[in-house]
Design an enzyme around this catalytic site. Structure first.
Site, PDB file in Angstrom:
ATOM      1  N   ASP A  86       0.836  -1.210   0.000  1.00  0.00           N
ATOM      2  CA  ASP A  86       0.000   0.000   0.000  1.00  0.00           C
ATOM      3  C   ASP A  86       0.868   1.257   0.000  1.00  0.00           C
ATOM      4  OD1 ASP A  86      -0.229  -1.312   3.088  1.00  0.00           O
ATOM      5  OD2 ASP A  86       0.578   0.704   2.936  1.00  0.00           O
ATOM      6  N   GLU A 106       6.988  -6.813  -2.802  1.00  0.00           N
ATOM      7  CA  GLU A 106       5.535  -6.989  -2.723  1.00  0.00           C
ATOM      8  C   GLU A 106       5.149  -8.033  -3.768  1.00  0.00           C
ATOM      9  OE1 GLU A 106       2.525  -5.935  -1.101  1.00  0.00           O
ATOM     10  OE2 GLU A 106       1.937  -7.485  -2.546  1.00  0.00           O
ATOM     11  N   ASP A 137       7.828 -13.024  -4.216  1.00  0.00           N
ATOM     12  CA  ASP A 137       7.585 -13.552  -2.876  1.00  0.00           C
ATOM     13  C   ASP A 137       8.720 -13.121  -1.946  1.00  0.00           C
ATOM     14  OD1 ASP A 137       6.690 -16.868  -1.629  1.00  0.00           O
ATOM     15  OD2 ASP A 137       7.367 -15.076  -0.579  1.00  0.00           O
ATOM     16  N   ASP A 156       6.004  -5.973   6.674  1.00  0.00           N
ATOM     17  CA  ASP A 156       4.682  -5.343   6.709  1.00  0.00           C
ATOM     18  C   ASP A 156       3.725  -6.239   5.929  1.00  0.00           C
ATOM     19  OD1 ASP A 156       3.453  -2.149   5.344  1.00  0.00           O
ATOM     20  OD2 ASP A 156       2.487  -3.707   6.584  1.00  0.00           O
ATOM     21  N   SER A 157       3.477  -7.409   6.487  1.00  0.00           N
ATOM     22  CA  SER A 157       2.799  -8.464   5.714  1.00  0.00           C
ATOM     23  C   SER A 157       1.330  -8.575   6.103  1.00  0.00           C
ATOM     24  CB  SER A 157       3.489  -9.802   6.017  1.00  0.00           C
ATOM     25  OG  SER A 157       3.218 -10.150   7.366  1.00  0.00           O
ATOM     26  N   THR A 158       0.650  -9.422   5.352  1.00  0.00           N
ATOM     27  CA  THR A 158      -0.703  -9.813   5.736  1.00  0.00           C
ATOM     28  C   THR A 158      -0.560 -10.814   6.888  1.00  0.00           C
ATOM     29  OG1 THR A 158      -0.472 -11.399   3.905  1.00  0.00           O
ATOM     30  CG2 THR A 158      -1.858  -9.463   3.501  1.00  0.00           C
ATOM     31  N   ASP A 159      -1.657 -11.459   7.249  1.00  0.00           N
ATOM     32  CA  ASP A 159      -1.640 -12.359   8.402  1.00  0.00           C
ATOM     33  C   ASP A 159      -0.955 -13.684   8.070  1.00  0.00           C
ATOM     34  OD1 ASP A 159      -4.896 -11.026   8.925  1.00  0.00           O
ATOM     35  OD2 ASP A 159      -3.055 -10.496   9.996  1.00  0.00           O
TER      36      ASP A 159
END
Ligand code: SAM
Length: 285
Positions: A86, A106, A137, A156-159
């Protein structure tokens, strides 16, 4: 007719935000990407239905994931951000003229494109000449990263499920450790202990980080739109203790205007409550 965005924080807890309209929805190779417009929180990015950022409270997360390490080591020049498509973390990093290079890894180009179009207040620094975006990745990127390259890695990743799962593994943390310098700092979004499902993944991640870094702490922030509102960040380092090594005078001399972070809160945010200490007891000294 009312339109609501709802996220299930657990099977028994729902969090809903009334939305005015949906601005976009698309399915990438990795996840479903949605952006909504809301009266209360402004624009909202969700991935696979999970809330990632809102315009109203994103500053809390992005200031805390960036300024805590930056105020600990003023000599940070070479930074890796894993995830963060983002652009909010990169935006905060680009406020430091001392930083020379930022690699942003990203996996999903469509997230970056969507945020450039619909969330320009977050994506505004992605074209800074110091930033290189790698669409791959993060797990593979750090596996191939050279030793001793980065002063700071921010995850700063997703879950820890789906596409982000690999970013919470022993292999990933071991490669982060190897590609950090001897003064290197690793900061990661570290979920919350309030709900069992998140607590278990955080306990596992924390014990894995402890295996590689002499200092491995967690710090906290109040993020209204994240599950329980009590959100944690991991701080790991081979050399620094962020409480003792804070360079408050240097950081304050920069004159960076922030809405959440300050150098008093920097020390306080590591004073974590007993429910978190108890969850991490076996790994958090
Ligand atoms: N602040 C948000 C939070 O705490 O949940 C994270 C925001 S950012 C949008 C998360 C990004 O991580 C997403 O864009 C996602 O595509 C990216 N991501 C997930 N797994 C990844 C991986 N294995 N490698 C690189 N990026 C990844």
């Amino acid at each position: 007719m009312e339109l609501w965005y709802t996220e299930n924080h657990t099977e028994n807890v729902k969090f809903s935000i009334k939305v005015d309209r949906q601005l976009m929805t698309m399915q990438s190779e990795f996840q479903r990407i949605d952006i909504f417009e809301s009266n209360e929180f402004g624009r909202i990015l969700t991935l696979d239905g999970y809330l990632m950022v809102t315009e109203k409270d994103e500053y809390i997360y992005h200031e805390m994931i960036t300024h805590v390490p930056m105020a600990t080591n003023p000599d940070i020049k070479n930074v890796l951000v894993v995830g963060g498509g983002d652009g909010g973390t990169v935006r905060e990093l680009c406020r430091y003229s001392t930083i020379e290079k930022i690699d942003l890894v990203e996996i999903d180009r469509m997230v970056v494109d969507a945020c450039r179009e619909y969330l320009p207040s977050l994506a505004c620094s992605l074209d800074d000449k110091r930033v290189t975006i790698h669409y791959e990745d993060g797990m593979r990127f750090v596996r191939n990263a050279p030793d001793n390259k980065y002063d700071l890695i921010i995850v700063d990743s997703t879950d820890p499920f789906g596409v982000g799962e690999g970013l919470f593994t022993k292999e990933f943390y071991g490669n982060c450790c190897r590609s950090l310098t001897e003064e290197g700092i690793l900061v990661n979004q570290h979920e919350s202990t309030f709900y069992d499902s998140y607590a278990n993944s955080m306990k596992r991640a924390h014990s894995r980080i402890k295996d590689f870094f002499s200092t491995a702490l967690v710090y906290q922030a109040h993020i209204p739109t994240y599950p329980s509102g009590h959100w944690l960040f991991g701080f790991a380092s081979k050399k620094y203790d962020p409480r003792a090594d804070l360079n408050a005078e240097w950081w304050n001399s920069l004159g960076l205007v922030t809405k959440y972070y300050n150098t008093i809160l920097h020390k306080g945010c590591f004073a974590i409550p007993n429910n978190v200490r108890n969850t991490l007891r076996e790994t958090y000294k």
